[in-house]
Write a protein that holds these residues in place. Structure first.
Motif, PDB file in Angstrom:
ATOM      1  N   ILE A  36       0.225  -8.033  -3.396  1.00 43.78           N
ATOM      2  CA  ILE A  36      -0.045  -7.071  -4.467  1.00 43.78           C
ATOM      3  C   ILE A  36       1.129  -6.083  -4.505  1.00 43.78           C
ATOM      4  O   ILE A  36       1.386  -5.379  -3.520  1.00 43.78           O
ATOM      5  CB  ILE A  36      -1.356  -6.304  -4.212  1.00 43.78           C
ATOM      6  CG1 ILE A  36      -2.527  -7.290  -4.064  1.00 43.78           C
ATOM      7  CG2 ILE A  36      -1.620  -5.298  -5.324  1.00 43.78           C
ATOM      8  CD1 ILE A  36      -3.784  -6.655  -3.494  1.00 43.78           C
ATOM      9  N   GLY A  37       1.851  -6.051  -5.644  1.00 40.66           N
ATOM     10  CA  GLY A  37       2.943  -5.098  -5.797  1.00 40.66           C
ATOM     11  C   GLY A  37       2.410  -3.710  -6.179  1.00 40.66           C
ATOM     12  O   GLY A  37       1.412  -3.607  -6.895  1.00 40.66           O
ATOM     13  N   VAL A  38       3.058  -2.662  -5.663  1.00 34.77           N
ATOM     14  CA  VAL A  38       2.670  -1.284  -6.011  1.00 34.77           C
ATOM     15  C   VAL A  38       3.927  -0.534  -6.476  1.00 34.77           C
ATOM     16  O   VAL A  38       4.985  -0.609  -5.849  1.00 34.77           O
ATOM     17  CB  VAL A  38       1.991  -0.548  -4.841  1.00 34.77           C
ATOM     18  CG1 VAL A  38       0.566  -1.060  -4.629  1.00 34.77           C
ATOM     19  CG2 VAL A  38       2.786  -0.709  -3.536  1.00 34.77           C
ATOM     20  N   VAL A  42       0.761   2.189  -9.812  1.00 33.98           N
ATOM     21  CA  VAL A  42       0.296   0.975 -10.516  1.00 33.98           C
ATOM     22  C   VAL A  42       0.239  -0.199  -9.545  1.00 33.98           C
ATOM     23  O   VAL A  42       1.231  -0.502  -8.854  1.00 33.98           O
ATOM     24  CB  VAL A  42       1.247   0.657 -11.686  1.00 33.98           C
ATOM     25  CG1 VAL A  42       0.779  -0.616 -12.411  1.00 33.98           C
ATOM     26  CG2 VAL A  42       1.326   1.833 -12.645  1.00 33.98           C
ATOM     27  N   THR A  43      -0.931  -0.831  -9.478  1.00 34.42           N
ATOM     28  CA  THR A  43      -1.088  -2.043  -8.658  1.00 34.42           C
ATOM     29  C   THR A  43      -0.918  -3.237  -9.588  1.00 34.42           C
ATOM     30  O   THR A  43      -1.631  -3.393 -10.589  1.00 34.42           O
ATOM     31  CB  THR A  43      -2.465  -2.098  -7.979  1.00 34.42           C
ATOM     32  OG1 THR A  43      -3.469  -2.034  -8.984  1.00 34.42           O
ATOM     33  CG2 THR A  43      -2.639  -0.934  -7.007  1.00 34.42           C
ATOM     34  N   ASP A  45      -5.576   0.872 -10.414  1.00 34.19           N
ATOM     35  CA  ASP A  45      -4.446   1.781 -10.205  1.00 34.19           C
ATOM     36  C   ASP A  45      -4.947   3.076  -9.562  1.00 34.19           C
ATOM     37  O   ASP A  45      -6.149   3.375  -9.561  1.00 34.19           O
ATOM     38  CB  ASP A  45      -3.765   2.095 -11.540  1.00 34.19           C
ATOM     39  CG  ASP A  45      -3.139   0.847 -12.172  1.00 34.19           C
ATOM     40  OD1 ASP A  45      -2.826  -0.093 -11.425  1.00 34.19           O
ATOM     41  OD2 ASP A  45      -2.972   0.850 -13.416  1.00 34.19           O
ATOM     42  N   VAL A  46      -4.009   3.874  -9.050  1.00 32.67           N
ATOM     43  CA  VAL A  46      -4.379   5.114  -8.351  1.00 32.67           C
ATOM     44  C   VAL A  46      -3.757   6.319  -9.094  1.00 32.67           C
ATOM     45  O   VAL A  46      -2.546   6.365  -9.322  1.00 32.67           O
ATOM     46  CB  VAL A  46      -3.877   5.094  -6.891  1.00 32.67           C
ATOM     47  CG1 VAL A  46      -4.220   6.406  -6.188  1.00 32.67           C
ATOM     48  CG2 VAL A  46      -4.453   3.900  -6.151  1.00 32.67           C
ATOM     49  N   ALA A  47      -4.611   7.276  -9.490  1.00 26.40           N
ATOM     50  CA  ALA A  47      -4.134   8.490 -10.187  1.00 26.40           C
ATOM     51  C   ALA A  47      -3.650   9.528  -9.164  1.00 26.40           C
ATOM     52  O   ALA A  47      -4.359   9.818  -8.190  1.00 26.40           O
ATOM     53  CB  ALA A  47      -5.230   9.076 -11.044  1.00 26.40           C
ATOM     54  N   VAL A  48      -2.483  10.067  -9.420  1.00 24.18           N
ATOM     55  CA  VAL A  48      -1.879  11.050  -8.497  1.00 24.18           C
ATOM     56  C   VAL A  48      -1.375  12.248  -9.329  1.00 24.18           C
ATOM     57  O   VAL A  48      -1.013  12.101 -10.499  1.00 24.18           O
ATOM     58  CB  VAL A  48      -0.689  10.440  -7.721  1.00 24.18           C
ATOM     59  CG1 VAL A  48      -0.180  11.417  -6.647  1.00 24.18           C
ATOM     60  CG2 VAL A  48      -1.063   9.100  -7.101  1.00 24.18           C
TER      61      VAL A  48
END
Length: 404
Positions: A2-4, A51-52, A69-72
Motif C-alpha cells: 500500500i503506497g502512502v 493518501v493511501t 485516507d488520513v486527514a491531517v
C-alpha cells in the motif's frame, strides 16, 4: 503493498512511502509517520491528507482494495508583522549628521508589501528612501532607512520629530493595512544667539570729517525683531549713524553698515581714542533680548597744531616823535587752559611796548590781540636804530602751549 503519499508536501511529508504486508505479518500493525513542513508564510492551520493508494497484490482479494485516507492539519508557527529597529533614541544634528533604522517582515508575504516612510517635520529631518518594498524573496532581509538632520538658523534647541511608517500596501490580505511602529528622532541644535561685528577695532576718523564704517549681522535667525542702539562714547570726537539697527526674521543674515564720522575741534589734542557703544539688544526673542554686541574702538586724528602766530614779525617802524606801530598775536589752536605771553622791548631807549602781556583763553584764543610799539625820543643824532620786541615763552597749564 500500500503506497502512502502526502496531498501537500509544503505542509507535511509521510514515511515510509509504502507498506508491505505478508502472510506472516499481515496482522501486525505498521506505523506511518507524518511530519509537518515549515514555511515562512503566516497562513494559519492548513488541512491536508495522507493518501493511501489502492493495494497492489497478486492476491485478487486484496488487489485494488483502497484503504481510508488520513486527514491531517499542520499548525502554523508564523505571524504577520513588521519589525522596525530601533523605534526610539535616534539623534540627528543640524550639522547634517544621519542615523539609520531597519525594517523587515516577520513572515513571508504572498504578494509584494510596500511601506511608505515620511518625516513629521521636514524642517528638522528628512528620510530616504520614501518607501521600502518586500517580496517573497527578500522579506526577511532588513532594509535600511536613513534619517538626516536639517539645518535651520534658529536657536531652537533639540527638537523631537517622528519618522512615520504608513500602513502597508499589499495584495496579501495578511499584510495589507498593517501599520508598523513609527520611529522617534531628535534633531540637535547647532545655533547660538550672537552677533558678528566687523571690525571691532582699528577704525580711524579725522577732524576733517573723515568717516569709517563697520558692519553688524546676527548669527542666527531671531523669532522677533532685534534692535541694537548705537552711540558714541565721545561726541566731541566722533558721531555714529544710524542711532540703532533693527534685524528681522527676514533680514537677520544681511549685514548692516554703521558709519562713524570724525568731529572737528580746535584743540591740538593729538589722536583721541573713543568707542562706538552697542547697547544690549531689545527683543521679544528671549535668546537675543539683553544680549550685548561688541563695542567698536575708533580713533579721530587731529588736524590742529599748537602754535602762536605773530604778524608781522619784521618791518615795523616807530619814530622818536612818538610814532607807533602795531602787530598782532593769535593762537593757532584752542588751549585747554589760559595762555599768557609776556612782551618787552629789547631797548627801552628806542621803543616801548604795550600791553606788557597777552592772555588767551579757550573762548578768545582765535581773536588776534594787538600790541602797540611806541618810539622813544632821545637827543642823540644816532640815526635809525633797530630793536626788538621780545615775546616771552608762554605760560600755561596746557602742556601743548607751556613754554612755547
Amino acid at each position: 503493498t500500500i503506497g502512502v503519499t502526502s496531498s501537500d508536501l509544503t505542509e507535511g511529508t509521510v514515511a515510509p512511502a509504502s507498506l508491505t504486508f505478508t502472510a506472516a505479518n499481515w496482522n501486525t500493525p505498521q506505523t506511518v509517520t507524518v511530519t509537518g513542513v515549515d514555511d515562512a508564510i503566516a497562513d494559519g492551520n492548513i488541512a491536508y491528507t495522507i493518501v493511501t493508494a489502492p493495494a497492489a497484490s497478486t492476491d485478487v482479494t486484496y488487489g485494488g482494495v483502497d484503504a481510508a485516507d488520513v486527514a491531517v492539519t499542520n499548525t502554523d508557527n508564523d505571524v504577520v508583522g513588521i519589525t522596525v529597529t530601533p523605534i526610539a533614541g535616534l539623534t540627528t544634528s543640524e550639522a547634517g549628521s544621519a542615523v539609520t533604522f531597519t525594517v523587515e517582515l516577520t513572515s513571508q508575504p504572498t504578494a509584494d508589501v510596500t511601506i511608505g516612510v515620511t518625516s513629521s517635520d521636514l524642517t528638522e529631518g528628512t528620510v530616504a528612501p520614501a518607501s521600502v518594498t518586500f517580496t517573497a524573496a527578500n522579506w526577511n532581509t532588513p532594509q535600511t532607512v536613513t534619517v538626516t538632520g536639517v539645518d535651520d538658523a534658529s536657536v531652537d534647541g533639540p527638537i523631537a520629530y517622528t519618522i512615520l511608517t504608513a500602513a502597508a500596501v499589499s495584495a496579501d490580505a495578511g499584510y495589507g493595512g498593517v501599520d508598523a511602529a513609527d520611529v522617534a528622532v531628535t534633531n540637535t541644535d547647532n545655533d547660538a544667539a550672537g552677533y558678528t561685528v566687523n571690525p571691532t577695532a582699528g577704525l580711524t576718523t579725522t577732524e576733517a570729517g573723515g568717516t569709517a564704517t563697520f558692519t553688524v549681522v546676527l548669527n542666527t535667525q531671531p523669532s522677533a525683531n532685534v534692535t541694537i542702539g548705537l552711540s558714541s562714547s565721545d561726541l566731541t570726537e566722533g558721531t555714529v549713524s544710524p542711532a540703532s539697527l533693527t534685524f528681522t526674521a527676514a533680514d537677520w543674515s544681511a549685514a548692516q553698515t554703521v558709519t562713524v564720522t570724525g568731529v572737528d575741534d580746535a584743540v591740538a589734542d593729538g589722536p583721541i581714542g573713543y568707542a562706538i557703544v552697542t547697547a544690549p539688544a531689545a527683543s521679544a526673542d528671549g535668546n537675543y533680548n539683553g544680549l550685548d554686541a561688541s563695542d567698536v574702538a575708533a580713533t579721530t586724528t587731529d588736524d590742529d597744531v599748537a602754535g602762536i602766530t605773530v604778524s608781522p614779525t619784521a618791518g615795523l617802524t616807530t619814530t622818536e616823535a612818538g610814532g607807533t606801530a602795531t602787530f598782532t598775536v593769535v593762537l593757532t589752536s584752542q588751549p585747554t587752559a589760559d595762555v599768557t605771553i609776556g612782551l618787552s622791548s629789547a631797548d627801552l631807549t628806542e621803543g616801548t611796548v604795550a600791553p606788557a602781556s597777552l592772555t588767551f583763553t579757550a573762548a578768545g584764543w582765535n581773536t588776534p590781540q594787538t600790541v602797540t610799539v611806541t618810539g622813544v625820543d632821545d637827543a642823540v643824532a644816532d640815526g635809525p636804530i633797530a630793536y626788538t620786541i621780545a615775546t616771552a615763552a608762554a605760560v600755561s597749564a596746557d602742556a601743548s602751549y607751556s613754554g612755547r
